[in-house]
Write an enzyme that holds these catalytic residues in place. Structure first.
Site, PDB file in Angstrom:
ATOM      1  N   HIS A 240      -5.639   3.035   1.054  1.00 33.10           N
ATOM      2  CA  HIS A 240      -4.737   3.975   1.409  1.00 33.10           C
ATOM      3  C   HIS A 240      -5.414   4.884   2.563  1.00 33.10           C
ATOM      4  O   HIS A 240      -4.842   4.882   3.710  1.00 33.10           O
ATOM      5  CB  HIS A 240      -4.254   5.102   0.472  1.00 33.10           C
ATOM      6  CG  HIS A 240      -3.784   4.365  -0.877  1.00 33.10           C
ATOM      7  ND1 HIS A 240      -3.422   3.176  -0.949  1.00 33.10           N
ATOM      8  CD2 HIS A 240      -4.552   4.627  -2.116  1.00 33.10           C
ATOM      9  CE1 HIS A 240      -2.926   2.933  -2.249  1.00 33.10           C
ATOM     10  NE2 HIS A 240      -3.814   3.937  -3.068  1.00 33.10           N
TER      11      HIS A 240
ATOM     12  N   ASP B 143       0.857  -1.204  -0.099  1.00 32.23           N
ATOM     13  CA  ASP B 143       0.005  -0.004   0.064  1.00 32.23           C
ATOM     14  C   ASP B 143       0.887   1.190   0.158  1.00 32.23           C
ATOM     15  O   ASP B 143       1.605   1.500   1.005  1.00 32.23           O
ATOM     16  CB  ASP B 143      -0.929  -0.007   1.257  1.00 32.23           C
ATOM     17  CG  ASP B 143      -1.833   0.899   1.212  1.00 32.23           C
ATOM     18  OD1 ASP B 143      -1.522   2.391   0.887  1.00 32.23           O
ATOM     19  OD2 ASP B 143      -2.992   0.929   1.474  1.00 32.23           O
ATOM     20  N   HIS B 144       0.967   1.904  -1.116  1.00 28.88           N
ATOM     21  CA  HIS B 144       2.015   2.981  -1.324  1.00 28.88           C
ATOM     22  C   HIS B 144       2.017   4.140  -0.332  1.00 28.88           C
ATOM     23  O   HIS B 144       2.814   4.624   0.083  1.00 28.88           O
ATOM     24  CB  HIS B 144       2.413   3.266  -2.805  1.00 28.88           C
ATOM     25  CG  HIS B 144       1.400   4.241  -3.409  1.00 28.88           C
ATOM     26  ND1 HIS B 144       0.191   3.839  -3.621  1.00 28.88           N
ATOM     27  CD2 HIS B 144       1.733   5.454  -3.522  1.00 28.88           C
ATOM     28  CE1 HIS B 144      -0.538   4.901  -4.300  1.00 28.88           C
ATOM     29  NE2 HIS B 144       0.303   6.116  -4.008  1.00 28.88           N
TER      30      HIS B 144
HETATM   31  C1  BG6 Z   1      -3.729   4.523  -6.701  1.00 30.67           C
HETATM   32  C2  BG6 Z   1      -5.135   4.815  -6.978  1.00 30.67           C
HETATM   33  O1  BG6 Z   1      -3.589   3.581  -5.564  1.00 30.67           O
HETATM   34  O2  BG6 Z   1      -3.236   5.909  -5.801  1.00 30.67           O
HETATM   35  C3  BG6 Z   1      -5.069   6.132  -7.787  1.00 30.67           C
HETATM   36  O3  BG6 Z   1      -5.382   3.792  -7.919  1.00 30.67           O
HETATM   37  C4  BG6 Z   1      -4.630   7.351  -7.371  1.00 30.67           C
HETATM   38  O4  BG6 Z   1      -6.521   6.244  -8.466  1.00 30.67           O
HETATM   39  C5  BG6 Z   1      -3.067   6.970  -6.716  1.00 30.67           C
HETATM   40  O5  BG6 Z   1      -4.693   8.353  -8.244  1.00 30.67           O
HETATM   41  C6  BG6 Z   1      -2.796   8.434  -5.862  1.00 30.67           C
HETATM   42  O6  BG6 Z   1      -1.493   8.092  -5.372  1.00 30.67           O
HETATM   43  P1  BG6 Z   1      -0.629   9.296  -4.916  1.00 30.67           P
HETATM   44  O7  BG6 Z   1       0.519   8.652  -4.371  1.00 30.67           O
HETATM   45  O8  BG6 Z   1      -0.293   9.820  -6.383  1.00 30.67           O
HETATM   46  O9  BG6 Z   1      -1.435   9.958  -4.105  1.00 30.67           O
END
Ligand code: BG6
Length: 521
Positions: free
Chosen positions: A270, A206-207
């Site tokens: 997230h 989960d980044h």
């Molecule tokens: C992803 C989603 O996991 O996270 C996207 O599938 C979203 O829809 C993205 O735009 C957002 O990531 P970050 O790091 O740009 O906030």
């Protein structure tokens, strides 16, 4: 007007805050096999992340990458495509010598995902790499392809015995999102994973957990004695978590997104993960299970929203209509490429949640996430109770509450709003902001989330990865809302907002009903 004062000194030539920021021990080298190696994630995130780890001197020498994909190409062709992508997407500038050393260990392996022969030859390739490198045969399989291939890939890995690392090495798997689309599909995927890799070698990515500011939440809460005594329903009025994006359905994303929606795409993973870091009890220790045991208790105490009435009262879903972003006209959600014209998928969602535990009894957590909002930003704001007006009430000023804001991105940092006297003979008061910015205090850009998470997986540290029970408990909560929206006779309505606005009036009404407003970002 907000007065502005900085909590941290101007960056000096030698920044004292950076002293003692140690790099950890290098993990043992391994071979990273990326399934879906020709895809966007590999080009934009994974390869640049590994390059940046190498540029920081933290990639163990001999670490190899094998790109596994269906298209026909040579290793040389693959490397030059990746080089172009790295030049475009790397956080740090592309340096030819660093790239040359790193790219020397990148290989391409062409195969269908279902073809057993492709895994037999992959085994040979891994053995050859491991023989050249010497030492244990450590293997990190990264499932970065479309989720329908997870199952056949896992089955073929097991059949070919690639999940049993030779010479006392380890074999691990990283699974990209989406991790299922509901509880039954997540349970099936978990069962398939468990049949191939033990839980402690399974890394559900989960980044958001890899973002520097998300990690700093725990340090802020548990490394500073002043916050924890206030971190409960006696002092905190409510918490807001906002994730706003300007993007819509560019780059053919509509097909995936229209089958998902904001709740599944961002909230289930997230944003509930961020919520768990804000709301959890202090973990018994910082081990992977210590932290994840504390987080799962937050998921378990989420009050379920069951049935269309409860969902309508606490959740707002919405679609954007045509509008403008940065002065540019953009279409409405239903007019987007590869979105159904009668779609009932939500690119915006706002929720009021409650945690049924002693600490948070009576404290609402408001979460909102939307596409095509005016700016890209993610932040958590903790709104403290107002001071009683008894001393200042004759002055007809509205007492504003203290707010602690944790900016997850961009401009990562923390600010605290306080009430202060305006200098002068009269007693006049204004909110002022104490502000901490990562970039200026540490004089260093934060690493990308994927850098941290890849290094953690190579080191065998699963703290920032979701455990099986977290994912399933989060889905159980989300499924009830999806059920009320899509499978009941009188589902809650779909609201609308013009693209480029801050979301639907219904989301404002959700807070107004509680006497609160959304924080302006
Ligand atoms: C992803 C989603 O996991 O996270 C996207 O599938 C979203 O829809 C993205 O735009 C957002 O990531 P970050 O790091 O740009 O906030």
């Amino acid at each position: 007007m907000l007065l502005h004062s900085a909590m941290s000194p101007e960056p000096a030539a030698t920044n004292p805050l950076r002293e003692g920021l140690s790099s950890r021990a290098l993990p043992a080298p391994c071979t990273i096999v990326i399934f879906g190696a020709t895809g966007d994630l590999t080009h934009r995130k994974l390869i640049p992340a590994l390059y940046n780890i190498a540029a920081d001197g933290e990639l163990p020498p001999g670490t190899a990458v094998v790109g596994f994909a269906r298209r026909d190409k040579s290793s040389e062709g693959f490397r030059s495509e990746l080089e172009a992508a790295n030049r475009e997407h790397s956080r740090q500038g592309h340096q030819d010598p660093v790239w040359a050393e790193y790219a020397r260990h990148i290989h391409y392996h062409r195969s269908e995902f279902e073809d057993p022969e492709g895994y037999r030859t992959l085994g040979e390739q891994l053995a050859a790499i491991e023989a050249r490198r010497g030492g244990p045969g450590n293997r990190l399989f990264y499932l970065a392809c479309a989720p329908e291939y997870f199952r056949p890939i896992l089955a073929r890995i097991a059949e070919a015995g690639l999940n049993r690392a030779p010479n006392g090495g380890w074999a691990r798997v990283i699974v990209e999102k989406p991790f299922g689309t509901d509880l039954p599909s997540a349970q099936r995927l978990n069962a398939e994973l468990a049949a191939t890799f033990p839980e402690h070698e399974t890394y559900r990515i989960d980044h958001y957990l890899g973002k520097e500011t998300a990690q700093n939440l725990m340090v802020l809460r548990f490394g500073n004695a002043i916050f924890e005594p206030l971190w409960n329903n006696r002092f905190i009025d409510h918490v807001q978590i906002t994730c706003s994006e300007t993007l819509g359905m560019e780059g053919g994303r509509g097909a995936y997104y229209d089958a998902s929606g904001a709740l599944r795409d961002m909230v289930q993973n997230h944003l509930l993960q961020l919520l768990s870091l804000v709301a959890m009890e202090p973990p018994v220790d910082l081990s992977a299970d210590g932290v994840r045991d504390a987080k799962i208790n937050v998921f378990r105490s989420l009050r379920p929203l069951v049935g269309p009435e409860a969902v309508a009262r606490n959740v707002v879903r919405a679609q954007y209509t045509a509008g403008s972003i940065d002065g540019r006209g953009v279409p409405g959600y239903r007019e987007e490429d590869r979105v159904r014209p009668d779609s009932m998928t939500e690119p915006y969602v706002a929720l009021r949640l409650h945690l049924d535990n002693w600490r948070w009894e009576g404290v609402p957590f408001y979460i909102r996430m939307g596409k095509r909002l005016p700016k890209k930003a993610t932040e958590i704001s903790v709104h403290f109770r107002k001071a009683p007006g008894v001393l200042f009430n004759r002055m007809h000023v509205e007492m504003r509450e203290n707010v602690l804001v944790m900016r997850i991105q961009p401009d990562e940092g923390i600010s605290l709003r306080m009430i202060s006297k305006i200098p002068g003979a009269n007693l006049r008061m204004e909110p002022v902001k104490m502000d901490f910015h990562y970039r200026t205090s540490f004089g260093k850009a934060s690493p990308e989330a994927y850098e941290r998470l890849l290094l953690d997986a190579m080191s065998g540290d699963a703290t920032l990865f979701a455990r099986r029970d977290e994912v399933e408990t989060a889905w159980r909560f989300i499924d009830e809302i999806e059920h009320a929206w899509h499978e009941t006779a009188a589902p809650p309505p779909m609201a609308q907002y013009p693209a480029g606005s801050w979301g639907p009036a219904e989301a404002d009404a959700l807070l107004a009903g509680d006497g609160r407003i959304w924080r302006r970002l």
